[in-house]
Design an enzyme around this catalytic site. Structure first.
Site, short mmCIF file in Angstrom:
data_model
loop_
_atom_site.label_atom_id
_atom_site.label_comp_id
_atom_site.label_asym_id
_atom_site.label_seq_id
_atom_site.Cartn_x
_atom_site.Cartn_y
_atom_site.Cartn_z
N CYS A 158 11.44 -5.05 10.36
CA CYS A 158 12.79 -5.15 9.81
C CYS A 158 12.76 -4.87 8.05
O CYS A 158 13.60 -4.54 7.64
CB CYS A 158 13.23 -6.31 9.92
SG CYS A 158 12.19 -7.84 9.77
N HIS A 251 17.69 -8.88 4.63
CA HIS A 251 16.50 -8.46 3.72
C HIS A 251 16.81 -7.81 2.71
O HIS A 251 17.53 -6.62 2.83
CB HIS A 251 15.43 -7.91 4.78
CG HIS A 251 14.72 -8.82 5.64
ND1 HIS A 251 14.84 -10.11 5.89
CD2 HIS A 251 13.74 -8.47 6.62
CE1 HIS A 251 14.13 -10.63 7.05
NE2 HIS A 251 13.43 -9.70 7.38
N1 LIG Z 1 8.37 -10.12 10.36
C1 LIG Z 1 9.67 -10.18 9.79
C2 LIG Z 1 10.91 -9.88 10.89
C3 LIG Z 1 11.03 -8.48 10.76
O1 LIG Z 1 11.01 -7.70 12.04
C4 LIG Z 1 10.23 -11.34 9.32
O2 LIG Z 1 9.30 -12.51 9.28
O3 LIG Z 1 11.26 -11.35 8.64
#
Ligand SMILES: N[C@@H](CC=O)C(=O)O
Length: 363
Positions: A158, A251
């Site tokens: 992500c 994010h």
């Molecule tokens: N590892 C990431 C998740 C994304 O796939 C996170 O911890 O935000």
């Protein structure tokens, strides 16, 4: 489509599993008929197994509440009732590799959110707008697995979705050095504030394994297919720091870029706004109409205002400006459990269906 494809969710009770269930509630092509999870949840109804851990803002769909949760390890039994599965299982990397391969060998296509197979050379890791041609390696993977229909396809982490699509839109200007700091929401760790009260008003400067993924996975997206395998690209060099921040979803990435070719800010914005791919051309059900939006306001993108852009499937970019050390810098933002996880996998499955890789039945 005459009859919807019958879909199973592996790891259906966790945060990403729940996101799959809610995104697929009214899907025009796919219908969730099977939910599978750990032996602990098996035998309960989905509603009982999730209990008070339902984390979506929309209610649990009536259509799944009374489904009996199956044991994810009983591959043949789960495989018997579905045309393909989405995987969000929570196990060790080795166990995930093995179980996803077992499903593929049981002639079930697996579209996975997990990282376990992201570097298996003949497993495509695809963002449908960026590298749909990587699905070509499925025929080689099927040869290796001895399957006619089964295969594994994965989506990337992500964290990269807020900047990798933007750098792709700028490919012609040859970005060769990138510095990115990601500010990642707690749902990326499968949590909300009730599960993780320590995150209220807090910042944690460490997310295990995240920086390596954020630096390396874009290079695989930009890789080439050679002899049935994906060979990763060698440029741009990317260095990252990944920070956990007290935000539920979304994010954000603050990014600096050096380009080999001279380019103006107007050209960069133009390429962002005009960037689109196969999902837009084919008008896939989950495709955002505008994949990346550029926002002129100097205080955007913001999580609270922009995280649901294009139902969480679009990327928001702003603050593009010249830099004193690098050529340009910008801020990107995307929904980590929609575009960055379940939604990205659903879009991949739509493209795999449109291209004939996923079909009804076992043959
Ligand atoms: N590892 C990431 C998740 C994304 O796939 C996170 O911890 O935000």
């Amino acid at each position: 489509m005459e009859k919807k494809l019958q879909v199973g969710i592996l790891g259906a009770t966790g945060m990403v599993g729940q996101r799959f269930i809610s995104l697929l509630e009214h899907h025009p092509w796919f219908e969730v008929v099977t939910v599978a999870a750990s032996p602990r949840s098996a035998g309960k109804t989905y509603e009982e197994a999730v209990g008070d851990r339902w984390k979506m803002t929309t209610p649990m769909p009536e259509s799944v509440k009374h489904l009996k949760v199956m044991n994810v390890n009983e591959v043949e039994a789960v495989a018997a009732g579905v045309d393909f599965v989405f995987s969000a299982v929570d196990m060790s990397k080795e166990e995930i590799k093995a179980i996803e391969e077992s499903y593929a060998k049981a002639e079930v296509p697996v579209v996975s959110n997990n990282s376990a197979h992201r570097w298996t050379p003949d497993v495509p890791m695809v963002v449908p707008e960026i590298n749909p041609e990587h699905f070509e390696v499925i025929k080689d993977q099927r040869k290796r697995l001895g399957t006619e229909k089964g295969f594994i396809a994965v989506k990337p982490n992500c964290s990269i979705q807020s900047y990798a699509p933007v750098l792709t839109a700028w490919k012609e200007f040859e970005p060769y050095e990138v510095v990115a700091t990601t500010y990642q929401a707690i749902s990326g760790a499968g949590k909300n504030f009730k599960d993780w009260p320590e995150m209220e008003g807090n910042v944690i400067p460490f997310i295990g394994g995240e920086e390596e993924k954020s630096e390396q996975e874009p290079l695989r997206l930009w890789g080439k297919v050679e002899d049935g395998q994906i060979i990763k690209a060698s440029e741009p060099a990317i260095t990252c720091q990944c920070i956990r921040i007290p935000v539920l979803n979304g994010h954000t990435a603050a990014v600096f870029v050096k380009f080999r070719k001279k380019v103006s800010k107007e050209e960069l914005i133009d390429r962002i706004r005009s960037f689109s791919g196969l999902p837009q051309e084919l008008e896939l059900p989950s495709a955002p109409k505008q994949f990346i939006q550029y926002m002129d306001e100097e205080n955007r993108p913001q999580i609270t205002l922009d995280v649901d852009y294009e139902n969480g499937m679009g990327i928001s970019v702003g603050r593009l400006r010249e830099d004193t050390v690098y050529d340009y810098k910008f801020v990107g933002m995307s929904h980590n459990t929609v575009r960055g996880a379940a939604g990205g996998a659903v879009l991949s499955a739509e493209l795999l269906t449109a291209k004939g890789y996923i079909t009804a039945g076992k043959k």
